[in-house]
Motif scaffolding. Structure first.
Motif, PDB file in Angstrom:
ATOM      1  N   PHE A 117      42.032  41.880  49.556  1.00 11.56           N
ATOM      2  CA  PHE A 117      41.617  42.721  48.428  1.00 11.56           C
ATOM      3  C   PHE A 117      40.630  42.016  47.507  1.00 11.56           C
ATOM      4  O   PHE A 117      39.529  42.515  47.264  1.00 11.56           O
ATOM      5  CB  PHE A 117      42.838  43.175  47.627  1.00 11.56           C
ATOM      6  CG  PHE A 117      42.492  44.106  46.501  1.00 11.56           C
ATOM      7  CD1 PHE A 117      42.282  45.455  46.745  1.00 11.56           C
ATOM      8  CD2 PHE A 117      42.355  43.633  45.206  1.00 11.56           C
ATOM      9  CE1 PHE A 117      41.942  46.322  45.709  1.00 11.56           C
ATOM     10  CE2 PHE A 117      42.021  44.483  44.161  1.00 11.56           C
ATOM     11  CZ  PHE A 117      41.814  45.822  44.420  1.00 11.56           C
ATOM     12  N   TRP A 118      41.000  40.843  46.990  1.00  9.94           N
ATOM     13  CA  TRP A 118      40.150  40.195  45.993  1.00  9.94           C
ATOM     14  C   TRP A 118      38.874  39.637  46.603  1.00  9.94           C
ATOM     15  O   TRP A 118      37.787  39.800  46.041  1.00  9.94           O
ATOM     16  CB  TRP A 118      40.924  39.090  45.285  1.00  9.94           C
ATOM     17  CG  TRP A 118      40.142  38.411  44.217  1.00  9.94           C
ATOM     18  CD1 TRP A 118      39.968  38.827  42.921  1.00  9.94           C
ATOM     19  CD2 TRP A 118      39.387  37.198  44.349  1.00  9.94           C
ATOM     20  NE1 TRP A 118      39.164  37.950  42.251  1.00  9.94           N
ATOM     21  CE2 TRP A 118      38.796  36.942  43.098  1.00  9.94           C
ATOM     22  CE3 TRP A 118      39.163  36.309  45.408  1.00  9.94           C
ATOM     23  CZ2 TRP A 118      37.993  35.828  42.872  1.00  9.94           C
ATOM     24  CZ3 TRP A 118      38.365  35.197  45.186  1.00  9.94           C
ATOM     25  CH2 TRP A 118      37.786  34.968  43.927  1.00  9.94           C
ATOM     26  N   HIS A 157      35.838  42.108  47.326  1.00  5.15           N
ATOM     27  CA  HIS A 157      35.211  42.536  46.073  1.00  5.15           C
ATOM     28  C   HIS A 157      34.398  41.402  45.458  1.00  5.15           C
ATOM     29  O   HIS A 157      33.297  41.620  44.945  1.00  5.15           O
ATOM     30  CB  HIS A 157      36.284  42.999  45.078  1.00  5.15           C
ATOM     31  CG  HIS A 157      36.908  44.307  45.439  1.00  5.15           C
ATOM     32  ND1 HIS A 157      37.982  44.412  46.278  1.00  5.15           N
ATOM     33  CD2 HIS A 157      36.598  45.584  45.080  1.00  5.15           C
ATOM     34  CE1 HIS A 157      38.321  45.672  46.424  1.00  5.15           C
ATOM     35  NE2 HIS A 157      37.505  46.404  45.712  1.00  5.15           N
ATOM     36  N   TYR A 169      39.012  48.665  36.550  1.00 10.94           N
ATOM     37  CA  TYR A 169      39.170  48.178  37.926  1.00 10.94           C
ATOM     38  C   TYR A 169      38.998  46.665  37.998  1.00 10.94           C
ATOM     39  O   TYR A 169      39.651  45.996  38.797  1.00 10.94           O
ATOM     40  CB  TYR A 169      38.156  48.859  38.843  1.00 10.94           C
ATOM     41  CG  TYR A 169      38.467  48.680  40.310  1.00 10.94           C
ATOM     42  CD1 TYR A 169      39.495  49.398  40.907  1.00 10.94           C
ATOM     43  CD2 TYR A 169      37.754  47.785  41.092  1.00 10.94           C
ATOM     44  CE1 TYR A 169      39.797  49.242  42.250  1.00 10.94           C
ATOM     45  CE2 TYR A 169      38.049  47.613  42.434  1.00 10.94           C
ATOM     46  CZ  TYR A 169      39.066  48.353  43.009  1.00 10.94           C
ATOM     47  OH  TYR A 169      39.370  48.181  44.336  1.00 10.94           O
ATOM     48  N   GLN A 170      38.118  46.108  37.164  1.00 13.09           N
ATOM     49  CA  GLN A 170      37.955  44.658  37.119  1.00 13.09           C
ATOM     50  C   GLN A 170      39.251  43.984  36.679  1.00 13.09           C
ATOM     51  O   GLN A 170      39.673  42.974  37.252  1.00 13.09           O
ATOM     52  CB  GLN A 170      36.816  44.297  36.160  1.00 13.09           C
ATOM     53  CG  GLN A 170      36.651  42.808  35.911  1.00 13.09           C
ATOM     54  CD  GLN A 170      36.085  42.067  37.106  1.00 13.09           C
ATOM     55  OE1 GLN A 170      35.599  42.687  38.041  1.00 13.09           O
ATOM     56  NE2 GLN A 170      36.149  40.749  37.066  1.00 13.09           N
ATOM     57  N   LYS A 192      41.734  44.185  39.543  1.00 16.40           N
ATOM     58  CA  LYS A 192      41.403  43.239  40.610  1.00 16.40           C
ATOM     59  C   LYS A 192      41.841  41.828  40.249  1.00 16.40           C
ATOM     60  O   LYS A 192      42.451  41.122  41.061  1.00 16.40           O
ATOM     61  CB  LYS A 192      39.896  43.269  40.886  1.00 16.40           C
ATOM     62  CG  LYS A 192      39.426  42.270  41.935  1.00 16.40           C
ATOM     63  CD  LYS A 192      37.940  42.418  42.195  1.00 16.40           C
ATOM     64  CE  LYS A 192      37.111  41.888  41.062  1.00 16.40           C
ATOM     65  NZ  LYS A 192      37.079  40.383  41.061  1.00 16.40           N
ATOM     66  N   GLU A 193      41.543  41.415  39.022  1.00 17.75           N
ATOM     67  CA  GLU A 193      41.897  40.063  38.610  1.00 17.75           C
ATOM     68  C   GLU A 193      43.408  39.907  38.443  1.00 17.75           C
ATOM     69  O   GLU A 193      43.961  38.826  38.674  1.00 17.75           O
ATOM     70  CB  GLU A 193      41.184  39.719  37.303  1.00 17.75           C
ATOM     71  CG  GLU A 193      39.676  39.698  37.407  1.00 17.75           C
ATOM     72  CD  GLU A 193      39.191  38.699  38.444  1.00 17.75           C
ATOM     73  OE1 GLU A 193      39.818  37.641  38.590  1.00 17.75           O
ATOM     74  OE2 GLU A 193      38.181  38.973  39.115  1.00 17.75           O
TER      75      GLU A 193
END
Length: 345
Positions: A71-72, A75, A90-91, A94-95
């Motif tokens: 996933f990470w 991106h 979304y950022q 993600k983090e």
């Protein structure tokens, strides 16, 4: 002290050539890590013989590694190579998954180490009592709950800057990461050093037990020792080398980023140093599946069955690999060591 945005994750102020190289690395690690972690999960789910407490912790680590690799990383590869940015929500998501994957993966290392420590140094009765199905499930759930609890303060204080540092002339830019937060950086550093202590202690005890066993067998001159159906000293020595290899790989991949995190709390850290230590740290999410399964004969047999296409015939009811040794009075706690040696060989 540096503020909350002074600590970069991987690509702050990198030039275009460095960004392309970093994106290529992320892409390669993404594919390799995803394939290896999914393969281990598939084998454990498919073959009942692999459904043990020890492998449950390995699968838990693989799931956490997938959050980083599957996933990470893709991106991050796109953001690094193109310079594009995700929307604010979304950022943050993600983090958050990155931080969750890292902490659960590190905690899984400790769960695996403690499991093997109990298996090889304690009696089978103690091991079976401690690692019942319900207890194992709670241990795995606890690793995720602890990680979520550590992540919550960062989520509540997440601030996304309105502007990015981007230079249209040289193509360099910066981005915000969960590890830009001082709290998250401190939490990760504490997690790394905590798991390092646990892993080193458990495997050191295992190594000491192995060395004592080798010396004991070399001294005893009983006929029953010479007629053992397996080479006890040789296998114990191989187990000792394996234990040292696990410790060495874990130490080399985690300690550099730990010291950089600590230093970054007080002084600015160069981009080159941060990026290099972060790349080394990322390799642990790819190497974990191989590290914990390559010496396991059951995993190798299951993998060969999948390659031959006859895995349906090889799926049998499995139990924890604990056997009863008729000469346990000569080799104390030999049952547990034989079980672990069976896994490793």
């Amino acid at each position: 002290m540096p503020n909350d945005t002074d600590m970069p994750l991987s690509m702050c102020a990198l030039g275009r050539g460095s960004r392309i190289s970093l994106a290529t690395f992320y892409s390669f690690m993404c594919v390799l890590g995803t394939v290896l972690n999914l393969l281990v999960i598939y084998l454990v789910v498919t073959f009942k013989k692999l459904r043990t407490a020890s492998n449950a912790f390995i699968v838990n680590g693989c799931v956490a590694d997938l959050l980083v690799c599957a996933f990470w990383m893709p991106h991050e590869a796109v953001a690094t190579s193109t310079g594009t940015f995700l929307v604010v929500g979304y950022q943050a998501f993600k983090e958050a998954l990155l931080f969750l994957g890292i902490t659960v993966s590190l905690l899984s290392h400790s769960l695996i180490a403690v499991n093997r420590y109990v298996l090889i140094t304690k009696t089978p009765a103690v091991y079976q009592s401690l690692y019942q199905k319900r207890n194992t499930e709670w241990m795995i759930a606890g690793s995720w709950l602890v990680s979520l609890g550590s992540l919550f303060p960062w989520l509540t204080s997440f601030r996304y800057p309105p502007e990015r540092c981007r230079d249209a002339e040289d193509g360099s830019f910066t981005t915000v990461s969960v590890l830009s937060s001082r709290f998250a950086a401190c939490t990760l550093a504490f997690t790394i050093i905590g798991q390092t202590v646990v892993v080193m202690y458990c495997y050191f005890k295992i190594f000491r037990r192995v060395q004592i066993s080798v010396k004991r067998v070399s001294i005893l001159n009983f006929q029953i020792v010479n007629n053992l159906p397996y080479s006890f000293p040789r296998k114990d020595k191989r187990l000792g080398f394996y234990v040292l290899a696990v410790c060495l790989i874990f130490f080399l991949t985690t300690e550099p980023i730990f010291w950089v995190l600590i230093a970054g709390l007080f002084i600015p850290v160069s981009v080159a140093l941060w990026t290099s230590t972060w790349i080394v740290f990322c390799t642990i999410f790819v190497s974990n599946p191989f590290l914990y399964t390559w010496k396991n004969e059951e995993f190798r047999k299951s993998f060969r069955s999948v390659m031959r296409g006859d895995f349906l015939r090889g799926s049998t009811v499995g139990v924890e690999p604990i056997t009863i040794n008729t000469i346990s009075h000569i080799f104390p706690r030999q049952n547990s060591r034989r079980a672990f040696l069976g896994e490793m060989n």
